[in-house]
Every structure is written in structure tokens, then in C-alpha cells.
Design a protein around this motif. Structure first.
Motif, PDB file in Angstrom:
ATOM      1  N   ILE A 120      70.771   9.207 -17.971  1.00  0.00           N
ATOM      2  CA  ILE A 120      72.211   8.282 -17.816  1.00  0.00           C
ATOM      3  C   ILE A 120      71.635   7.796 -16.632  1.00  0.00           C
ATOM      4  O   ILE A 120      72.731   6.655 -16.689  1.00  0.00           O
ATOM      5  N   HIS A 121      71.465   7.203 -15.582  1.00  0.00           N
ATOM      6  CA  HIS A 121      70.797   6.681 -14.455  1.00  0.00           C
ATOM      7  C   HIS A 121      69.835   5.029 -15.186  1.00  0.00           C
ATOM      8  O   HIS A 121      70.269   3.730 -14.479  1.00  0.00           O
ATOM      9  N   THR A 122      69.397   5.402 -16.207  1.00  0.00           N
ATOM     10  CA  THR A 122      68.167   4.485 -16.653  1.00  0.00           C
ATOM     11  C   THR A 122      69.131   3.256 -17.847  1.00  0.00           C
ATOM     12  O   THR A 122      70.163   3.254 -18.203  1.00  0.00           O
ATOM     13  N   PRO A 123      68.715   1.346 -16.755  1.00  0.00           N
ATOM     14  CA  PRO A 123      69.465   0.686 -17.526  1.00  0.00           C
ATOM     15  C   PRO A 123      69.755   0.284 -19.045  1.00  0.00           C
ATOM     16  O   PRO A 123      68.354   1.159 -19.549  1.00  0.00           O
ATOM     17  N   PRO A 124      70.531   0.244 -19.267  1.00  0.00           N
ATOM     18  CA  PRO A 124      70.425   0.110 -21.298  1.00  0.00           C
ATOM     19  C   PRO A 124      68.647  -0.812 -21.291  1.00  0.00           C
ATOM     20  O   PRO A 124      68.105   0.053 -22.319  1.00  0.00           O
ATOM     21  N   GLY A 125      68.529  -2.075 -21.255  1.00  0.00           N
ATOM     22  CA  GLY A 125      66.782  -2.537 -21.374  1.00  0.00           C
ATOM     23  C   GLY A 125      65.794  -1.467 -21.432  1.00  0.00           C
ATOM     24  O   GLY A 125      65.034  -2.269 -21.924  1.00  0.00           O
ATOM     25  N   GLU A 126      65.941  -0.622 -20.309  1.00  0.00           N
ATOM     26  CA  GLU A 126      64.915   0.557 -20.381  1.00  0.00           C
ATOM     27  C   GLU A 126      64.384   1.265 -20.820  1.00  0.00           C
ATOM     28  O   GLU A 126      63.472   2.381 -21.203  1.00  0.00           O
ATOM     29  N   LEU A 127      65.677   1.899 -21.395  1.00  0.00           N
ATOM     30  CA  LEU A 127      65.989   2.837 -22.272  1.00  0.00           C
ATOM     31  C   LEU A 127      64.524   3.181 -23.390  1.00  0.00           C
ATOM     32  O   LEU A 127      63.571   4.357 -23.589  1.00  0.00           O
ATOM     33  N   PRO A 128      64.293   2.305 -24.300  1.00  0.00           N
ATOM     34  CA  PRO A 128      63.637   2.189 -25.351  1.00  0.00           C
ATOM     35  C   PRO A 128      62.556   2.422 -25.193  1.00  0.00           C
ATOM     36  O   PRO A 128      61.386   3.857 -25.515  1.00  0.00           O
ATOM     37  N   ALA A 129      62.183   2.522 -23.729  1.00  0.00           N
ATOM     38  CA  ALA A 129      60.167   3.138 -23.053  1.00  0.00           C
ATOM     39  C   ALA A 129      60.209   4.218 -22.103  1.00  0.00           C
ATOM     40  O   ALA A 129      59.939   4.806 -23.114  1.00  0.00           O
ATOM     41  N   GLY A 153      83.429   3.066 -27.680  1.00  0.00           N
ATOM     42  CA  GLY A 153      83.002   1.182 -28.138  1.00  0.00           C
ATOM     43  C   GLY A 153      81.803   1.105 -28.519  1.00  0.00           C
ATOM     44  O   GLY A 153      80.772   1.806 -28.683  1.00  0.00           O
ATOM     45  N   PRO A 154      81.436  -0.355 -28.592  1.00  0.00           N
ATOM     46  CA  PRO A 154      80.667  -1.564 -29.157  1.00  0.00           C
ATOM     47  C   PRO A 154      79.091  -1.094 -28.359  1.00  0.00           C
ATOM     48  O   PRO A 154      78.286  -1.290 -28.587  1.00  0.00           O
ATOM     49  N   GLU A 155      79.400  -0.972 -26.546  1.00  0.00           N
ATOM     50  CA  GLU A 155      79.032  -1.009 -25.873  1.00  0.00           C
ATOM     51  C   GLU A 155      78.184   0.023 -25.157  1.00  0.00           C
ATOM     52  O   GLU A 155      79.412   0.662 -24.462  1.00  0.00           O
ATOM     53  N   PRO A 156      77.399   0.066 -25.071  1.00  0.00           N
ATOM     54  CA  PRO A 156      76.771   1.131 -23.303  1.00  0.00           C
ATOM     55  C   PRO A 156      77.716   0.432 -22.141  1.00  0.00           C
ATOM     56  O   PRO A 156      78.365  -0.230 -21.566  1.00  0.00           O
ATOM     57  N   VAL A 157      78.447   1.852 -21.269  1.00  0.00           N
ATOM     58  CA  VAL A 157      79.697   1.068 -20.171  1.00  0.00           C
ATOM     59  C   VAL A 157      78.884   2.123 -19.234  1.00  0.00           C
ATOM     60  O   VAL A 157      78.405   2.800 -18.916  1.00  0.00           O
ATOM     61  N   ARG A 158      78.904   1.243 -17.836  1.00  0.00           N
ATOM     62  CA  ARG A 158      77.851   1.261 -16.547  1.00  0.00           C
ATOM     63  C   ARG A 158      78.977   1.608 -16.308  1.00  0.00           C
ATOM     64  O   ARG A 158      80.409   1.462 -15.994  1.00  0.00           O
ATOM     65  N   PHE A 159      78.794   2.782 -14.832  1.00  0.00           N
ATOM     66  CA  PHE A 159      80.331   3.552 -15.014  1.00  0.00           C
ATOM     67  C   PHE A 159      79.376   4.476 -13.313  1.00  0.00           C
ATOM     68  O   PHE A 159      78.952   4.109 -13.081  1.00  0.00           O
ATOM     69  N   ASP A 160      80.013   4.453 -12.041  1.00  0.00           N
ATOM     70  CA  ASP A 160      80.115   5.066 -11.193  1.00  0.00           C
ATOM     71  C   ASP A 160      80.180   5.817 -10.842  1.00  0.00           C
ATOM     72  O   ASP A 160      81.338   6.809 -10.437  1.00  0.00           O
ATOM     73  N   HIS A 161      78.571   6.692 -11.229  1.00  0.00           N
ATOM     74  CA  HIS A 161      78.953   8.728 -11.125  1.00  0.00           C
ATOM     75  C   HIS A 161      78.087   8.745  -9.572  1.00  0.00           C
ATOM     76  O   HIS A 161      78.399   8.114  -8.785  1.00  0.00           O
ATOM     77  N   ALA A 164      74.628   8.590  -8.173  1.00  0.00           N
ATOM     78  CA  ALA A 164      74.400   6.876  -8.919  1.00  0.00           C
ATOM     79  C   ALA A 164      74.852   6.883  -9.516  1.00  0.00           C
ATOM     80  O   ALA A 164      74.828   6.969 -10.484  1.00  0.00           O
ATOM     81  N   PRO A 165      74.569   4.864  -9.902  1.00  0.00           N
ATOM     82  CA  PRO A 165      75.200   3.937 -10.926  1.00  0.00           C
ATOM     83  C   PRO A 165      74.537   4.662 -12.432  1.00  0.00           C
ATOM     84  O   PRO A 165      73.897   5.573 -12.126  1.00  0.00           O
ATOM     85  N   ALA A 166      75.242   5.095 -13.596  1.00  0.00           N
ATOM     86  CA  ALA A 166      74.866   5.681 -15.011  1.00  0.00           C
ATOM     87  C   ALA A 166      75.976   4.733 -15.972  1.00  0.00           C
ATOM     88  O   ALA A 166      76.703   4.271 -15.568  1.00  0.00           O
ATOM     89  N   TYR A 167      75.538   5.341 -16.898  1.00  0.00           N
ATOM     90  CA  TYR A 167      75.725   4.756 -18.140  1.00  0.00           C
ATOM     91  C   TYR A 167      76.556   5.513 -18.952  1.00  0.00           C
ATOM     92  O   TYR A 167      75.799   6.922 -19.390  1.00  0.00           O
ATOM     93  N   GLU A 196      87.366  14.228 -15.799  1.00  0.00           N
ATOM     94  CA  GLU A 196      88.072  13.245 -15.239  1.00  0.00           C
ATOM     95  C   GLU A 196      87.714  11.557 -15.760  1.00  0.00           C
ATOM     96  O   GLU A 196      88.784  10.531 -16.129  1.00  0.00           O
ATOM     97  N   ARG A 197      86.876  11.511 -15.867  1.00  0.00           N
ATOM     98  CA  ARG A 197      86.903   9.909 -16.490  1.00  0.00           C
ATOM     99  C   ARG A 197      86.628  10.154 -17.770  1.00  0.00           C
ATOM    100  O   ARG A 197      86.750   8.975 -18.690  1.00  0.00           O
ATOM    101  N   GLY A 198      87.047  11.017 -19.146  1.00  0.00           N
ATOM    102  CA  GLY A 198      87.349  10.700 -20.506  1.00  0.00           C
ATOM    103  C   GLY A 198      86.056  10.597 -21.253  1.00  0.00           C
ATOM    104  O   GLY A 198      86.167   9.944 -22.563  1.00  0.00           O
TER     105      GLY A 198
END
Length: 211
Positions: A120-129, A153-161, A164-167, A196-198
Motif C-alpha cells: 500500500i505504500h508503494t507509489p503506483p509507478g513502482e508497483l509493476p516492478a 474511482g478511476p485512479e489510485p488515491v494517495r492518503f495519509d496512512h 507512512a503515506p499510502a495508496y 473511518e476512511r471509507g
């Protein structure tokens, strides 16, 4: 990739004991996740290769669960503090420090890989690797169970875990990444979280083709 990995590992090092106390019995209150892990273990047993990696194992509670379900698991985590805790809590099991993009496992060696909210903490561009690396270590017919926060939604969403930041990810998009890595999704489970994040809790069970 190393920068955010180092920051994430350091953030988890700061919360080892709190995290372990919060999640030690978490699955007792999560019947859907527990059922998917049980199904994962059954499918891995069916391959005849009981070796399974719990990648991003944290304090090791799910590695121990996989052992109880009849697998020969080991845990990997980038946080030295988490690995140390897991070794103390489960001395009969193996735990090692490792990054998910460079798993210390041979090609086609495993019957299963469990990634329980560990990408969940991996930026979208790095996930395929990361997914390519998990496919590398899976034997033909091997099984991956990945759990993550989902959205509609249509896109990954970054949020404040809290650590650490997560998606969170659109489930179809994530399933598409699995397909791009060469995996076939065989089951998916979505359910509303007690959060509570939904976000949705999402679980995708995928298999490496047998040939």
C-alpha cells in the motif's frame, strides 16, 4: 524506489510494539480476510509446494497463521525492528530483512506469496516492478494473495496512512496490473471496512499459469 522504502521502513521501526499489539488478534475481527487467507493456504497446499513467503510480514502474526494452516512459511520485511520483533515472538519461524523489489528467493521457488496490505505504500509507478518480482519467485501454478485498500474511482488515491503515506486502488486497475505481470486472477473479495476512511478492503487471489 530506495528513498520511499527507507522512509517507510524507518516509520515502521518507530511503531513496532504499538503496531504488534494492535494487529496481534486483528483477524479475529476480520472474517473475510481470514477466509481469504485460509483459501490461499488451501490452494498453496494443493500445488504440492508448501513454501510460502509473507512479504511485508510486520510482527509475524500472519506468518505464524500460515504455519498453523499447514504451510512452510517465512517472513520478509524491510523494517529491522519488525523483523526483530517477529523473531522474538515466533522463534520457530524464519524472518529476514528484505525489500519487496529484490526478494532473497530463487526463481520459481515458492508455492505461494502473501502480500497483506504490504504494497500500500508503494507509489503506483513502482508497483509493476514489485509484482514482477513476486511472479519471479512463484513456481508455475503458484498462488499470490494481495490485500489492499480499494476505491471505486478511476485512479489510485494517495492518503495519509497513520504510519507512512499510502495508496488505495481501483480494484479493476490493480487486477489489470496482476494480468500485466502474467498472473490470472481467480477470485476477488471486496467488503466495507470498519474504518473511518471509507475505503473498501480488497483481496485478489491470483495464480501463475502452470506453464
Amino acid at each position: 524506489m530506495a528513498g520511499h522504502q527507507d522512509r517507510t521502513g524507518a516509520a515502521y521501526d518507530e511503531v513496532v510494539e504499538l503496531y504488534a499489539s494492535l494487529f496481534a488478534d486483528r483477524l479475529e475481527k476480520q472474517p473475510f480476510a481470514r477466509a481469504m487467507i485460509g483459501t490461499f493456504a488451501e490452494l498453496v497446499r494443493g500445488t504440492g509446494n508448501l513454501r510460502a513467503a509473507d512479504v511485508g510480514c510486520g510482527p509475524g502474526h500472519l506468518t505464524a497463521m500460515l504455519h498453523d494452516l499447514g504451510l512452510a512459511p517465512f517472513g520478509l520485511d524491510l523494517s529491522p525492528g519488525m523483523v526483530d520483533h517477529a523473531r522474538r515472538a515466533h522463534p520457530a519461524l524464519r524472518f529476514d530483512e528484505a525489500r519487496m523489489e529484490a526478494l532473497p528467493v530463487g526463481d520459481r521457488a515458492l508455492g505461494g506469496v502473501l502480500a497483506h496490505y504490504s504494497m500500500i505504500h508503494t507509489p503506483p509507478g513502482e508497483l509493476p516492478a514489485l509484482l514482477d518480482e513476486q511472479v519471479r519467485v512463484l513456481a508455475p501454478g503458484g498462488v499470490l494473495l494481495v490485500s489492499f485498500f480499494g476505491n471505486e474511482g478511476p485512479e489510485p488515491v494517495r492518503f495519509d496512512h497513520k504510519v507512512a503515506p499510502a495508496y488505495c486502488w481501483p480494484v479493476d486497475r490493480f487486477a489489470g496490473l496482476l494480468a500485466g505481470a502474467g498472473l490470472v486472477t481467480v477470485a476477488r473479495l471486496l467488503h466495507d471496512p470498519a474504518s473511518e476512511r471509507g475505503f473498501l478492503d480488497a483481496h485478489l487471489l491470483a495464480r501463475r499459469p502452470p506453464v
